[in-house]
Scaffold this active site. Structure first.
Site, PDB file in Angstrom:
ATOM      1  N   CYS A 126     -83.054  85.725  47.872  1.00  0.00           N
ATOM      2  CA  CYS A 126     -81.799  84.973  48.003  1.00  0.00           C
ATOM      3  C   CYS A 126     -81.823  84.073  49.239  1.00  0.00           C
ATOM      4  O   CYS A 126     -81.876  84.561  50.365  1.00  0.00           O
ATOM      5  CB  CYS A 126     -80.642  85.978  48.078  1.00  0.00           C
ATOM      6  SG  CYS A 126     -79.061  85.277  48.583  1.00  0.00           S
ATOM      7  N   CYS A 139     -78.904  84.585  51.653  1.00  0.00           N
ATOM      8  CA  CYS A 139     -79.091  85.870  52.351  1.00  0.00           C
ATOM      9  C   CYS A 139     -80.027  85.688  53.538  1.00  0.00           C
ATOM     10  O   CYS A 139     -79.776  86.208  54.626  1.00  0.00           O
ATOM     11  CB  CYS A 139     -79.670  86.930  51.408  1.00  0.00           C
ATOM     12  SG  CYS A 139     -78.610  87.347  50.012  1.00  0.00           S
TER      13      CYS A 139
END
Length: 144
Positions: A69, A72
């Site tokens: 991600c 993230c």
């Protein structure tokens, strides 16, 4: 007798009872002698998640994330900085939803990153999306 706080050791999982007035004095685990706070998020797994959430008297902020991600990865340094600012009042932890899919499913994580704030063993607030360190700190403080 002074007021005490239960803190789960991020290294060995032992539950430590620390006088609340001494939390800011860099306490160490009574079992493994490692620091109870290192200004660094704790990696949680299916094996240690419940212990940290239920046995700690301080709130626990969990970042549900995944290694693939992009947002993230961008938020990771901000989460580290938030740990430096919020500990020892709040424990910061991370759950890799790729490695621990059961935890992601259990908490119905539909987007990542998602921050979930736990207090007294229960989720009390949730915030999806990447945030900067100052925003994370403000969000946590507004929920406590």
């Amino acid at each position: 007798m002074s007021d005490s706080t239960h803190i789960v050791c991020p290294h060995c999982g032992a539950v430590n009872r620390i006088p609340s007035s001494r939390l800011a004095e860099h306490p160490r685990c009574g079992k493994c002698r490692q620091p109870l706070f290192a200004a660094h998020p704790v990696a949680l797994t299916a094996e240690n998640f419940q212990r940290h959430i239920e046995r700690s008297d301080i709130p626990v902020l969990v970042d549900f994330w995944a290694p693939w991600c992009g947002p993230c990865k961008m938020m990771a340094p901000a989460f580290e900085e938030a740990a430096r600012q919020l500990e020892p009042r709040v424990r910061l932890a991370k759950v890799d939803t790729e490695a621990e899919p059961a935890l992601g499913a259990r908490f119905n994580i539909r987007s990542i990153p998602t921050l979930a704030l736990f207090r007294g063993g229960r989720e009390v607030a949730r915030q999806p999306g990447a945030m900067g360190a100052a925003d994370i700190v403000r969000w946590v403080q507004s929920r406590l």
